[in-house]
Enzyme design. Structure first.
Site, mmCIF file in Angstrom:
data_model
loop_
_atom_site.group_PDB
_atom_site.id
_atom_site.type_symbol
_atom_site.label_atom_id
_atom_site.label_comp_id
_atom_site.label_asym_id
_atom_site.label_seq_id
_atom_site.Cartn_x
_atom_site.Cartn_y
_atom_site.Cartn_z
ATOM 1 N N ASP A 184 0.781 -1.245 0.000
ATOM 2 C CA ASP A 184 0.000 0.000 0.000
ATOM 3 C C ASP A 184 0.816 1.302 0.000
ATOM 4 O OD1 ASP A 184 -1.899 -1.946 0.222
ATOM 5 O OD2 ASP A 184 -2.753 -1.280 2.103
ATOM 6 N N CYS A 228 -1.981 -2.553 7.745
ATOM 7 C CA CYS A 228 -1.980 -3.472 6.597
ATOM 8 C C CYS A 228 -0.769 -4.395 6.562
ATOM 9 C CB CYS A 228 -2.130 -2.691 5.306
ATOM 10 S SG CYS A 228 -3.776 -1.954 5.188
ATOM 11 N N LYS A 232 -6.782 -4.860 -3.157
ATOM 12 C CA LYS A 232 -7.408 -5.525 -2.004
ATOM 13 C C LYS A 232 -8.393 -4.569 -1.337
ATOM 14 C CE LYS A 232 -3.517 -4.405 1.089
ATOM 15 N NZ LYS A 232 -4.152 -3.656 2.152
HETATM 16 N N1 TIU Z 1 -2.600 0.286 4.338
HETATM 17 C C1 TIU Z 1 -3.035 0.461 5.569
HETATM 18 O O1 TIU Z 1 -2.305 0.284 6.534
HETATM 19 N N2 TIU Z 1 -4.325 0.956 5.713
HETATM 20 C C2 TIU Z 1 -4.722 1.784 6.751
HETATM 21 O O2 TIU Z 1 -5.874 2.167 6.833
HETATM 22 N N3 TIU Z 1 -3.753 2.166 7.653
HETATM 23 C C3 TIU Z 1 -3.887 3.027 8.691
HETATM 24 O O3 TIU Z 1 -2.934 3.152 9.468
HETATM 25 N N4 TIU Z 1 -5.003 3.714 8.834
#
Ligand code: TIU
Length: 223
Positions: free
Chosen positions: A27, A164, A131
């Protein structure tokens, strides 16, 4: 033919056959790293994540130099029709998903903010995995890809460490994949969560996997 590398790590070194190893970068999207996206809409200082960019790029470059390592980039996001977002996720995220942000609709596939930052942008030959959740296995074909490619080990980088990255590592560990988390190539909006999440991986003898620095990994790959 095997090409095994031994990487110094916590709580102990790991030996990975690179033909059975994938790099998974979680991500690294504008929505998390740039102002005006999802991360900022949740009230976070997105600048906190930038420290992971250079280590992540260094790891990516080192793995690109190893022909054997499968490279996977993930993106958290939802369909433009907003049919794959639970009411719960929407309400727990200030109802911002799908709303207009600085880079288009927040956390929506196909929008600029959903895309990966240029520093670690995927090559055509690399896998990009969309995802809808925090974990990379939930509602994706990741497990099918890894099994079909005989992958046993995952080198894990990306953001955010305790959300994530951690969810993916936990899912992977339960499926029998050996995770090596690259500490400085991950980052969180909340410093103490990053530190705790990293320690949770390698504590108790490596309950979820092992942890190394980008330098340790890169040196081992170049040896
Ligand atoms: N990619 C991921 O970690 N999604 C989140 O929403 N992370 C947060 O720390 N909010």
């Amino acid at each position: 033919m095997t090409s095994t590398v031994t990487i110094p790590a916590k709580p102990g070194p790991v030996s990975f056959d690179l033909t059975k190893t994938a790099l998974i970068i979680i991500d690294m999207q504008k929505d998390f790293l740039e102002k005006g996206g999802f991360g900022e809409s949740l009230g976070n200082d997105v600048g906190k994540l930038f420290k992971a960019v250079a280590p992540c790029k260094a790891v990516l470059d080192a793995c690109r130099n190893q022909d054997d390592v499968l490279i996977i980039h993930t993106r958290e996001g939802h369909r433009p029709q907003e049919v794959c977002i639970s009411k719960h996720k929407l309400s727990q995220t200030n109802n911002c998903i799908g709303k207009a942000g600085a880079f288009g609709r927040i956390l929506i596939r196909g929008e600029k903010g959903h895309d990966i930052i240029p520093q670690v942008y995927p090559l055509e030959s690399e896998v990009v995995l969309d995802k809808p959740g925090k974990g990379s296995f939930f509602a994706t074909d990741l497990e099918l890809i890894l099994r079909a490619q005989n992958i046993e080990n995952l080198i894990v980088c990306g953001v955010t460490t305790e959300v994530c990255v951690h969810t993916t590592v936990r899912e992977a560990n339960d499926r029998g994949f050996h995770c090596l988390v690259i500490e400085d190539a991950c980052a969180s909006y909340i410093d103490e969560f990053h530190a705790a999440a990293i320690k949770m991986v390698w504590a108790q003898g490596g309950i979820f996997g092992n942890v190394a620095s980008s330098e340790e990994l890169i040196k081992a790959l170049q040896a």
